[in-house]
Design a protein around this motif. Sequence first.
Motif, PDB file in Angstrom:
ATOM      1  N   GLN A   1       0.831  -1.212   0.000  1.00  0.00           N
ATOM      2  CA  GLN A   1       0.000   0.000   0.000  1.00  0.00           C
ATOM      3  C   GLN A   1       0.867   1.266   0.000  1.00  0.00           C
ATOM      4  OE1 GLN A   1      -3.524   0.077  -0.233  1.00  0.00           O
ATOM      5  NE2 GLN A   1      -2.931   2.160  -0.802  1.00  0.00           N
ATOM      6  N   ALA A   2       1.944   1.251   0.788  1.00  0.00           N
ATOM      7  CA  ALA A   2       2.817   2.439   0.842  1.00  0.00           C
ATOM      8  C   ALA A   2       3.416   2.701  -0.540  1.00  0.00           C
ATOM      9  CB  ALA A   2       3.920   2.224   1.867  1.00  0.00           C
ATOM     10  N   LEU A   3       3.791   1.624  -1.228  1.00  0.00           N
ATOM     11  CA  LEU A   3       4.369   1.801  -2.565  1.00  0.00           C
ATOM     12  C   LEU A   3       3.299   2.252  -3.551  1.00  0.00           C
ATOM     13  CD1 LEU A   3       6.857  -1.187  -2.855  1.00  0.00           C
ATOM     14  CD2 LEU A   3       7.227   1.092  -1.993  1.00  0.00           C
ATOM     15  N   ARG A   4       2.098   1.716  -3.392  1.00  0.00           N
ATOM     16  CA  ARG A   4       1.006   2.124  -4.287  1.00  0.00           C
ATOM     17  C   ARG A   4       0.711   3.619  -4.095  1.00  0.00           C
ATOM     18  NH1 ARG A   4      -2.016   0.665  -8.946  1.00  0.00           N
ATOM     19  NH2 ARG A   4      -2.907   2.704  -9.172  1.00  0.00           N
ATOM     20  N   ASP A   5       0.757   4.070  -2.832  1.00  0.00           N
ATOM     21  CA  ASP A   5       0.530   5.497  -2.569  1.00  0.00           C
ATOM     22  C   ASP A   5       1.605   6.324  -3.277  1.00  0.00           C
ATOM     23  OD1 ASP A   5      -1.612   4.789  -1.046  1.00  0.00           O
ATOM     24  OD2 ASP A   5      -0.601   5.066   0.894  1.00  0.00           O
ATOM     25  N   GLY A   6       2.848   5.836  -3.214  1.00  0.00           N
ATOM     26  CA  GLY A   6       3.947   6.540  -3.897  1.00  0.00           C
ATOM     27  C   GLY A   6       3.729   6.569  -5.395  1.00  0.00           C
ATOM     28  N   PHE A   7       3.268   5.445  -5.918  1.00  0.00           N
ATOM     29  CA  PHE A   7       2.993   5.363  -7.362  1.00  0.00           C
ATOM     30  C   PHE A   7       1.901   6.362  -7.746  1.00  0.00           C
ATOM     31  CE2 PHE A   7       0.500   3.441 -10.846  1.00  0.00           C
ATOM     32  CZ  PHE A   7       1.485   3.297 -11.812  1.00  0.00           C
ATOM     33  N   ASP A   8       0.827   6.378  -6.947  1.00  0.00           N
ATOM     34  CA  ASP A   8      -0.279   7.295  -7.241  1.00  0.00           C
ATOM     35  C   ASP A   8       0.156   8.751  -7.110  1.00  0.00           C
ATOM     36  OD1 ASP A   8      -1.916   5.176  -7.770  1.00  0.00           O
ATOM     37  OD2 ASP A   8      -2.782   5.090  -5.749  1.00  0.00           O
ATOM     38  N   ALA A   9       1.199   8.960  -6.288  1.00  0.00           N
ATOM     39  CA  ALA A   9       1.684  10.335  -6.132  1.00  0.00           C
ATOM     40  C   ALA A   9       2.640  10.719  -7.272  1.00  0.00           C
ATOM     41  CB  ALA A   9       2.381  10.490  -4.786  1.00  0.00           C
TER      42      ALA A   9
ATOM     43  N   LEU B   1       5.529  -2.414 -10.237  1.00  0.00           N
ATOM     44  CA  LEU B   1       5.410  -1.292 -11.187  1.00  0.00           C
ATOM     45  C   LEU B   1       4.964  -1.781 -12.564  1.00  0.00           C
ATOM     46  CD1 LEU B   1       8.503   0.864 -10.151  1.00  0.00           C
ATOM     47  CD2 LEU B   1       6.099   1.542 -10.013  1.00  0.00           C
ATOM     48  N   ALA B   2       5.469  -2.950 -12.962  1.00  0.00           N
ATOM     49  CA  ALA B   2       5.067  -3.502 -14.267  1.00  0.00           C
ATOM     50  C   ALA B   2       3.560  -3.761 -14.271  1.00  0.00           C
ATOM     51  CB  ALA B   2       5.831  -4.787 -14.547  1.00  0.00           C
ATOM     52  N   GLN B   3       3.073  -4.273 -13.148  1.00  0.00           N
ATOM     53  CA  GLN B   3       1.632  -4.547 -13.039  1.00  0.00           C
ATOM     54  C   GLN B   3       0.822  -3.243 -13.056  1.00  0.00           C
ATOM     55  OE1 GLN B   3       0.660  -7.206  -9.703  1.00  0.00           O
ATOM     56  NE2 GLN B   3      -0.972  -5.771  -9.241  1.00  0.00           N
ATOM     57  N   TRP B   4       1.268  -2.264 -12.280  1.00  0.00           N
ATOM     58  CA  TRP B   4       0.505  -1.024 -12.197  1.00  0.00           C
ATOM     59  C   TRP B   4       0.603  -0.212 -13.500  1.00  0.00           C
ATOM     60  CZ3 TRP B   4       3.055   0.090  -6.795  1.00  0.00           C
ATOM     61  CH2 TRP B   4       2.453  -0.730  -5.843  1.00  0.00           C
ATOM     62  N   ARG B   5       1.763  -0.291 -14.155  1.00  0.00           N
ATOM     63  CA  ARG B   5       1.932   0.463 -15.417  1.00  0.00           C
ATOM     64  C   ARG B   5       1.419  -0.318 -16.617  1.00  0.00           C
ATOM     65  NH1 ARG B   5       8.099   2.738 -15.223  1.00  0.00           N
ATOM     66  NH2 ARG B   5       7.934   2.144 -17.410  1.00  0.00           N
ATOM     67  N   ARG B   6       1.103  -1.605 -16.391  1.00  0.00           N
ATOM     68  CA  ARG B   6       0.694  -2.512 -17.483  1.00  0.00           C
ATOM     69  C   ARG B   6       1.739  -2.538 -18.586  1.00  0.00           C
ATOM     70  NH1 ARG B   6      -4.928  -3.394 -16.597  1.00  0.00           N
ATOM     71  NH2 ARG B   6      -5.751  -1.812 -15.239  1.00  0.00           N
ATOM     72  N   GLU B   7       2.974  -2.694 -18.175  1.00  0.00           N
ATOM     73  CA  GLU B   7       4.090  -2.765 -19.129  1.00  0.00           C
ATOM     74  C   GLU B   7       4.986  -3.933 -18.748  1.00  0.00           C
ATOM     75  OE1 GLU B   7       6.342   0.868 -19.473  1.00  0.00           O
ATOM     76  OE2 GLU B   7       4.509   2.043 -19.434  1.00  0.00           O
ATOM     77  N   PRO B   8       5.778  -4.434 -19.695  1.00  0.00           N
ATOM     78  CA  PRO B   8       6.690  -5.535 -19.341  1.00  0.00           C
ATOM     79  C   PRO B   8       7.750  -5.062 -18.332  1.00  0.00           C
ATOM     80  CG  PRO B   8       6.605  -5.186 -21.731  1.00  0.00           C
ATOM     81  CD  PRO B   8       5.860  -4.061 -21.107  1.00  0.00           C
ATOM     82  N   ILE B   9       8.198  -5.985 -17.470  1.00  0.00           N
ATOM     83  CA  ILE B   9       9.203  -5.626 -16.452  1.00  0.00           C
ATOM     84  C   ILE B   9      10.472  -5.080 -17.120  1.00  0.00           C
ATOM     85  CG2 ILE B   9      10.696  -6.519 -14.619  1.00  0.00           C
ATOM     86  CD1 ILE B   9       8.581  -8.387 -13.769  1.00  0.00           C
ATOM     87  N   GLY B  10      10.808  -5.660 -18.262  1.00  0.00           N
ATOM     88  CA  GLY B  10      12.008  -5.206 -18.962  1.00  0.00           C
ATOM     89  C   GLY B  10      11.964  -3.717 -19.281  1.00  0.00           C
ATOM     90  N   ASP B  11      10.758  -3.173 -19.488  1.00  0.00           N
ATOM     91  CA  ASP B  11      10.627  -1.737 -19.785  1.00  0.00           C
ATOM     92  C   ASP B  11      10.611  -0.893 -18.508  1.00  0.00           C
ATOM     93  OD1 ASP B  11      10.461  -2.543 -22.359  1.00  0.00           O
ATOM     94  OD2 ASP B  11       8.320  -2.098 -22.631  1.00  0.00           O
ATOM     95  N   VAL B  12      10.212  -1.525 -17.415  1.00  0.00           N
ATOM     96  CA  VAL B  12      10.113  -0.779 -16.148  1.00  0.00           C
ATOM     97  C   VAL B  12      11.497  -0.504 -15.575  1.00  0.00           C
ATOM     98  CG1 VAL B  12       9.387  -1.045 -13.729  1.00  0.00           C
ATOM     99  CG2 VAL B  12       7.802  -1.585 -15.581  1.00  0.00           C
ATOM    100  N   GLY B  13      12.409  -1.464 -15.729  1.00  0.00           N
ATOM    101  CA  GLY B  13      13.779  -1.285 -15.233  1.00  0.00           C
ATOM    102  C   GLY B  13      13.933  -1.672 -13.775  1.00  0.00           C
ATOM    103  N   TYR B  14      15.047  -1.261 -13.212  1.00  0.00           N
ATOM    104  CA  TYR B  14      15.428  -1.709 -11.865  1.00  0.00           C
ATOM    105  C   TYR B  14      16.062  -0.526 -11.132  1.00  0.00           C
ATOM    106  CZ  TYR B  14      17.130  -5.148  -8.453  1.00  0.00           C
ATOM    107  OH  TYR B  14      17.339  -5.885  -7.321  1.00  0.00           O
TER     108      TYR B  14
END
Length: 464
Positions: free
Chosen positions: A384-392, A424-437
């Motif tokens: 949830q804390a990470l999701r809040d960060g993502f939404d921010a 992040l890949a799930q929330w952005r609906r993108e492949p992990i390879g595009d999300v990075g590390y």
Amino acid sequence: MMIFDCAIIGAGPAGMSAAVLLAGTGLRVVVLDRGAGAGGQIFRAAANSPLTDAGVLGPDYTDGAGLIAEFERSGVTHMAGADVWHVGEDGTILFSHDGETRQLQAREILMCPGAMERPMPIPGWTLPGVMTAGAAQVMLKSDAVVAENAVFAGSGPLLYLIVAQYLRLGVPVAAVVDTTPHENYLSALPYGPSALRAWPMLRKGLGLLREIKTARVPMFKSATNLRVLGQGRASGLAFDSKGAQQIAAQHVFLHHGVVPQTNMTRAMGLDHIWNEAQQSWQVKTDDWGQSSTPHVSVAGDGAGIIGADAARSAGRLAAMNIAMRLGEVSVADRDRWARPDRAALGHLASFRGFVDRLYAPVPALSVPQEPDTLVCRCEEQSVQALRDGFDAGARDPNALKSLTRCGMGPCQGRQCGPIVSGLLAQWRREPIGDVGYFRLRSPQRLLSLEEFSRFQTITPEAGE
Ligand SMILES: Cc1cc2nc3c(=O)[nH]c(=O)nc-3n(C[C@H](O)[C@@H](O)[C@H](O)COP(=O)(O)OP(=O)(O)OC[C@H]3O[C@@H](n4cnc5c(N)ncnc54)[C@H](O)[C@@H]3O)c2cc1C
């Protein structure tokens, strides 16, 4: 300052095999490993096992003593207890040793850092009493410590091996909760015929499953929806497998395969790629293990999961190439020497393709869905804390790290890094390879100021 011709980081099968080969060319080689003795993960303490009968760990383990002895005889400088936390572009290596910071320099660097277990962040995974099955095996190999009536959950050959090792020692096991989904058997099927070419490996795996069955350990298949039970500490595991199940146990050992250790190679700024079949990041190398920085090579599980036998070959191939780069052998000789190891790697690759499909990680076990499940254990950051960060607005791993501090604790993102990229890949609906590390920097471990203030340079003459 006198410098080493080659510094090898990691004294597992890959690093030891490379060192033995390089020692034969007369080059000045130093091998650094944070472990108290050579061996790496598979051969941990194989030369001085605390067990009365180390044979129960299997021939793959006891055979390691031979390679360790060959390595110790080879004449290379082996610094045990040397924890490397910085590798520079110019060949400078900084590491902690005996409470001091030490420095050395090498013309060529071969990194063989091996693998770590893939995090399995199910609800309750951070409760006392829960740890990885690999950690349980480390305690067994290093200190002959075991836990009775533990539940083993997850999937993969290493899980079955550790259960079998427990059973051979006569340690009761409460249950094996196997999470390998039915679909994986189907996707592995086309690779079956080529895996049959590596029949001894296949037979070994089947043998482990037979041992577990013969011991009548309750085995639950295709388990889903795993949750550790207990308040304050683990009291068991709940899951679904032909209906809702619960097993009472004080210890829960989780295992969801292994992934390459990339913290060191990332902190160096080497190129990395996403391996879709293994669902993990790995450093980009050519088929000699040479990275995007030519004088830095990477071999063994640290450059993509290949297993211990293949790690030996990969270590030798990297060493042959390094010997060529340092002018000790011609290109033609390197290529000729390489043939047996190339053939061995090709042979083992057919089996690896099968294993990768059969034990492909289950998304629901790699990426937590419950809001209060902890992702970053060090900084106590939940989904949830990470999701809040993502939404921010924190849309990539580094932005999320800056905003929430996930990945900034003592483990430097080793545990949460793969989970954060997956979320992040799930929330952005993108492949992990595009999300990075995460972008990582030295030092790769926490250092005390006292340790940092005590500094010593190691040269080939002064090497221990
Ligand atoms: C916990 C665990 C247990 C395993 N047990 C088995 C097993 O019983 N049987 C099996 O077939 N496979 C096992 N594996 C898989 C295993 O890793 C092998 O495939 C094989 O050991 C890989 O060889 P390697 O040389 O690439 O790496 P490793 O054997 O892992 O060796 C890497 C070495 O690098 C050292 N190292 C890493 N980073 C640093 C650093 N910064 N500074 C100093 N030293 C460093 C480590 O201490 C380690 O000794 C295990 C994996 C894990 C994660």
